[in-house]
Design an enzyme around this catalytic site. Structure first.
Site, PDB file in Angstrom:
ATOM      1  N   VAL A  53      -4.463  -7.872  -8.548  1.00  0.00           N
ATOM      2  CA  VAL A  53      -5.743  -7.330  -8.075  1.00  0.00           C
ATOM      3  C   VAL A  53      -5.935  -5.957  -8.715  1.00  0.00           C
ATOM      4  O   VAL A  53      -5.267  -4.998  -8.344  1.00  0.00           O
ATOM      5  CB  VAL A  53      -5.774  -7.218  -6.533  1.00  0.00           C
ATOM      6  CG1 VAL A  53      -7.101  -6.628  -6.072  1.00  0.00           C
ATOM      7  CG2 VAL A  53      -5.558  -8.586  -5.897  1.00  0.00           C
ATOM      8  N   THR A  70      -2.368  -6.486  -0.769  1.00  0.00           N
ATOM      9  CA  THR A  70      -3.370  -5.750  -1.528  1.00  0.00           C
ATOM     10  C   THR A  70      -4.109  -4.757  -0.640  1.00  0.00           C
ATOM     11  O   THR A  70      -4.376  -5.022   0.539  1.00  0.00           O
ATOM     12  CB  THR A  70      -4.362  -6.710  -2.207  1.00  0.00           C
ATOM     13  OG1 THR A  70      -5.333  -5.918  -2.895  1.00  0.00           O
ATOM     14  CG2 THR A  70      -5.061  -7.624  -1.216  1.00  0.00           C
ATOM     15  N   MET A 106     -11.410   1.904  -6.228  1.00  0.00           N
ATOM     16  CA  MET A 106     -11.678   2.890  -7.285  1.00  0.00           C
ATOM     17  C   MET A 106     -13.140   3.298  -7.233  1.00  0.00           C
ATOM     18  O   MET A 106     -13.798   3.406  -8.263  1.00  0.00           O
ATOM     19  CB  MET A 106     -11.332   2.298  -8.662  1.00  0.00           C
ATOM     20  CG  MET A 106      -9.874   1.913  -8.786  1.00  0.00           C
ATOM     21  SD  MET A 106      -9.490   1.040 -10.312  1.00  0.00           S
ATOM     22  CE  MET A 106      -9.898  -0.637  -9.851  1.00  0.00           C
ATOM     23  N   GLY A 139       1.354  -0.860  -7.152  1.00  0.00           N
ATOM     24  CA  GLY A 139       0.780  -0.738  -5.819  1.00  0.00           C
ATOM     25  C   GLY A 139      -0.007  -2.001  -5.489  1.00  0.00           C
ATOM     26  O   GLY A 139      -0.544  -2.666  -6.374  1.00  0.00           O
ATOM     27  N   GLY A 140      -0.039  -2.359  -4.208  1.00  0.00           N
ATOM     28  CA  GLY A 140      -0.831  -3.519  -3.783  1.00  0.00           C
ATOM     29  C   GLY A 140      -0.314  -4.801  -4.381  1.00  0.00           C
ATOM     30  O   GLY A 140       0.886  -5.057  -4.387  1.00  0.00           O
ATOM     31  N   ASP A 141      -1.203  -5.601  -4.904  1.00  0.00           N
ATOM     32  CA  ASP A 141      -0.850  -6.869  -5.537  1.00  0.00           C
ATOM     33  C   ASP A 141      -1.008  -6.730  -7.054  1.00  0.00           C
ATOM     34  O   ASP A 141      -1.984  -6.133  -7.511  1.00  0.00           O
ATOM     35  CB  ASP A 141      -1.771  -7.985  -5.011  1.00  0.00           C
ATOM     36  CG  ASP A 141      -1.341  -9.334  -5.550  1.00  0.00           C
ATOM     37  OD1 ASP A 141      -0.565 -10.012  -4.858  1.00  0.00           O
ATOM     38  OD2 ASP A 141      -1.762  -9.694  -6.676  1.00  0.00           O
ATOM     39  N   ASP A 153       4.276   2.858 -11.017  1.00  0.00           N
ATOM     40  CA  ASP A 153       2.980   3.520 -10.967  1.00  0.00           C
ATOM     41  C   ASP A 153       2.995   4.668  -9.977  1.00  0.00           C
ATOM     42  O   ASP A 153       3.926   4.840  -9.232  1.00  0.00           O
ATOM     43  CB  ASP A 153       1.918   2.527 -10.475  1.00  0.00           C
ATOM     44  CG  ASP A 153       1.434   1.636 -11.589  1.00  0.00           C
ATOM     45  OD1 ASP A 153       1.610   2.003 -12.750  1.00  0.00           O
ATOM     46  OD2 ASP A 153       0.893   0.566 -11.273  1.00  0.00           O
ATOM     47  N   LYS A 161      -0.978   6.152 -13.427  1.00  0.00           N
ATOM     48  CA  LYS A 161      -2.293   6.558 -13.916  1.00  0.00           C
ATOM     49  C   LYS A 161      -3.034   7.276 -12.804  1.00  0.00           C
ATOM     50  O   LYS A 161      -3.058   6.809 -11.676  1.00  0.00           O
ATOM     51  CB  LYS A 161      -3.128   5.347 -14.303  1.00  0.00           C
ATOM     52  CG  LYS A 161      -2.525   4.448 -15.327  1.00  0.00           C
ATOM     53  CD  LYS A 161      -3.513   3.343 -15.641  1.00  0.00           C
ATOM     54  CE  LYS A 161      -2.909   2.287 -16.550  1.00  0.00           C
ATOM     55  NZ  LYS A 161      -2.107   1.304 -15.841  1.00  0.00           N
ATOM     56  N   GLY A 207      -4.620   4.996   2.717  1.00  0.00           N
ATOM     57  CA  GLY A 207      -4.279   4.107   3.830  1.00  0.00           C
ATOM     58  C   GLY A 207      -2.781   3.882   3.941  1.00  0.00           C
ATOM     59  O   GLY A 207      -2.083   3.803   2.930  1.00  0.00           O
ATOM     60  N   PRO A 229       0.780  -1.238   0.000  1.00  0.00           N
ATOM     61  CA  PRO A 229       0.000   0.000   0.000  1.00  0.00           C
ATOM     62  C   PRO A 229       0.811   1.287   0.000  1.00  0.00           C
ATOM     63  O   PRO A 229       0.248   2.352  -0.205  1.00  0.00           O
ATOM     64  CB  PRO A 229      -0.811  -0.110   1.293  1.00  0.00           C
ATOM     65  CG  PRO A 229      -0.010  -0.986   2.180  1.00  0.00           C
ATOM     66  CD  PRO A 229       0.720  -1.948   1.279  1.00  0.00           C
TER      67      PRO A 229
HETATM   68  N1  SAH Z   1      -3.353  -3.581  -7.237  1.00  0.00           N
HETATM   69  C1  SAH Z   1      -3.868  -2.680  -6.216  1.00  0.00           C
HETATM   70  C2  SAH Z   1      -5.150  -2.010  -6.626  1.00  0.00           C
HETATM   71  C3  SAH Z   1      -5.028  -1.109  -7.823  1.00  0.00           C
HETATM   72  S1  SAH Z   1      -6.497  -0.265  -8.193  1.00  0.00           S
HETATM   73  C4  SAH Z   1      -4.001  -3.443  -4.908  1.00  0.00           C
HETATM   74  O1  SAH Z   1      -3.923  -4.683  -4.890  1.00  0.00           O
HETATM   75  O2  SAH Z   1      -4.170  -2.784  -3.874  1.00  0.00           O
HETATM   76  C5  SAH Z   1      -6.254   1.257  -7.370  1.00  0.00           C
HETATM   77  C6  SAH Z   1      -7.185   1.384  -6.199  1.00  0.00           C
HETATM   78  O3  SAH Z   1      -6.623   0.745  -5.081  1.00  0.00           O
HETATM   79  C7  SAH Z   1      -7.415   2.809  -5.717  1.00  0.00           C
HETATM   80  O4  SAH Z   1      -8.395   3.470  -6.487  1.00  0.00           O
HETATM   81  C8  SAH Z   1      -7.891   2.566  -4.312  1.00  0.00           C
HETATM   82  O5  SAH Z   1      -9.231   2.110  -4.312  1.00  0.00           O
HETATM   83  C9  SAH Z   1      -7.029   1.406  -3.908  1.00  0.00           C
HETATM   84  N2  SAH Z   1      -5.811   1.815  -3.175  1.00  0.00           N
HETATM   85  C10 SAH Z   1      -4.546   1.465  -3.460  1.00  0.00           C
HETATM   86  N3  SAH Z   1      -3.701   1.958  -2.532  1.00  0.00           N
HETATM   87  C11 SAH Z   1      -4.434   2.622  -1.650  1.00  0.00           C
HETATM   88  C12 SAH Z   1      -4.151   3.338  -0.446  1.00  0.00           C
HETATM   89  N4  SAH Z   1      -2.900   3.455   0.029  1.00  0.00           N
HETATM   90  N5  SAH Z   1      -5.176   3.897   0.235  1.00  0.00           N
HETATM   91  C13 SAH Z   1      -6.441   3.783  -0.221  1.00  0.00           C
HETATM   92  N6  SAH Z   1      -6.771   3.120  -1.337  1.00  0.00           N
HETATM   93  C14 SAH Z   1      -5.779   2.539  -2.043  1.00  0.00           C
END
Ligand code: SAH
Length: 410
Positions: A253, A278, A328, A248-250, A195, A217, A357, A172
């Site tokens: 996902v 994620t 999103m 970001g995240g996974d 990203d 993006k 977050g 995150p």
């Molecule tokens: N692959 C990512 C998601 C990408 S889509 C994952 O697994 O987390 C992007 C969306 O992820 C954002 O619009 C939001 O809904 C969420 N997101 C990612 N990082 C975030 C963060 N630090 N705080 C809040 N929402 C986050």
């Protein structure tokens, strides 16, 4: 003096004299390195026996003789009797076979290094003077920790023909919420395609000559189309570079990681995926919200707010035992809330909106499904945010129940 030598033992005969626990440890390591070990001992311990059986190791079941060293590249003697070990070392010397002597205080003509690996880098620690396994292991562990943190310059300087792509889930945002493997691959990368979301701070730690390509993006804007990102990955890997696609995240996902993997496969480029934390789970968690909670929520429904509201999402919203997690989703909140109300969801179903977050600008807005739209607008809620709908979003879920003292009745 000791010269540290990287030796390939694959396919080579190594003779191990003695059948105790030290032999067991070394046997395991030699087998992992692909060596062809042969054990000479009248009897062996259980661990050695198991390795002999599992790997079809030759076992000469008697005391050692000089002739046992025939054909060996390396010998290892750990009989538990220093005089026997010294005799074996003498045979080895005459036959020009390098020998590791495991007797306390002995110096064979060879010694094994305390080793650690990171990708294709192998670090070995030996001592010039007396053997000191605990010191060697301590130094080894300290270097291993630095390697894990990506703190050492492990990037290849000499280009190999083998370019590759690694999709790395960065979690995150905080740099210590990326995986150890992801961090290592970043330290090895020649090119990083990154990203806007995720651990962008780790990019500052990279060598100045690592190429960083920002394809970030923002919602509604698509600076670099996905096909171009795919082409970039393939093009740099074809040039023999190690490419990390940091997300970001996974990666799998809502990250379009699947498309990038498919593009690499189509181009014949080796590609691997490193999972990341994620935001589906970690962003609610940053606000103290468990997405499942015994007795409160038994399931999770995850949805992309930009997609149309599907029957399964309506069903999830209407089910009090399911947590709906929307990514999103800021723009979609009015639509989702209206759909939920139309499906008969009670007006007071809890909603939490967690923005940014795990960052310093994190903010959590708690409301209900009936008020969500109005409150979100009043608070100026913005992306990136994760919306949690369900009883787990209640502010007091994890707080202790108030203790009734009896004073309330007075
Ligand atoms: N692959 C990512 C998601 C990408 S889509 C994952 O697994 O987390 C992007 C969306 O992820 C954002 O619009 C939001 O809904 C969420 N997101 C990612 N990082 C975030 C963060 N630090 N705080 C809040 N929402 C986050």
């Amino acid at each position: 003096m000791t010269t540290l030598l990287g030796v390939s033992l694959a396919g080579r005969t190594v003779v191990l004299i003695g059948g105790g626990p030290v032999t067991a440890r070394r046997l395991e390591r030699l087998l992992a390195d692909g060596a062809r070990p042969r054990v000479v001992a009248p009897e062996v311990c259980e661990a050695v026996r198991a390795l002999i059986d599992d790997h079809g190791v030759v076992w000469v079941r008697r005391r050692a003789r000089a002739g046992d060293l025939a054909g060996a590249w390396l010998a290892h003697t750990a009989t538990g009797d220093p005089r026997v070990d010294a005799r074996v070392a003498g045979w080895c010397e005459r036959r020009r076979v390098l020998c590791v002597n495991a007797s306390d205080g002995a110096h064979g003509s060879a010694r094994l290094a305390a080793e650690t690996r990171s990708g294709d880098v192998v670090v070995g620690i030996v001592s010039d003077a007396g053997v000191d396994p605990r010191r060697a292991a301590g130094v080894r562990d300290a270097i291993a920790a630095l390697l894990r943190d990506g703190a050492l310059p492990v990037r290849r300087r000499r280009r190999s023909a083998a370019g590759r792509v690694d999709l790395v889930g960065g979690g995150p945002g905080p740099t210590d919420l990326i995986t150890v493997r992801g961090r290592r691959l970043l330290a090895e990368a020649d090119v990083v395609v990154a990203d806007r979301l995720g651990p962008t701070d780790v990019l500052d730690d990279l060598d100045p000559d690592v190429e960083i390509i920002d394809v970030g993006k923002a919602p509604g804007h698509h600076p670099v189309p996905q096909e171009e990102i795919n082409a970039l990955l393939v093009e740099h890997a074809r040039a023999g570079k190690r490419v990390v696609r940091l997300k970001g995240g996974d990666p799998f996902v809502y990250g379009r990681g699947g498309e990038e993997v498919a593009a690499c496969h189509a181009a014949g480029i080796p590609v691997e995926v490193v999972p990341g934390l994620t935001s589906v789970v970690s962003v609610p968690q940053s606000a103290g919200i468990p997405v499942t909670h015994r007795g409160t929520a038994a399931g999770i429904h995850v949805v992309n707010g930009q997609a149309e509201t599907s029957p399964s999402t309506i069903a999830a919203l209407a089910d009090p035992s399911v947590t709906t997690v929307v990514l999103m989703g800021v723009a979609a909140l009015p639509r989702l809330a209206a759909a939920a109300r139309a499906a008969g969801v009670p007006a007071d179903r809890p909603v939490a909106i967690v923005e940014s977050g795990h960052t310093s600008s994190q903010r959590t807005t708690r409301t209900t499904i009936a008020d969500a739209d109005r409150v979100a607008r009043a608070q100026g809620v913005r992306n990136p945010a994760v919306i949690v709908i369900g009883d787990v979003a209640r502010a007091d879920l994890l707080l202790p129940l108030p203790v009734l003292t009896g004073d309330e009745h007075r």
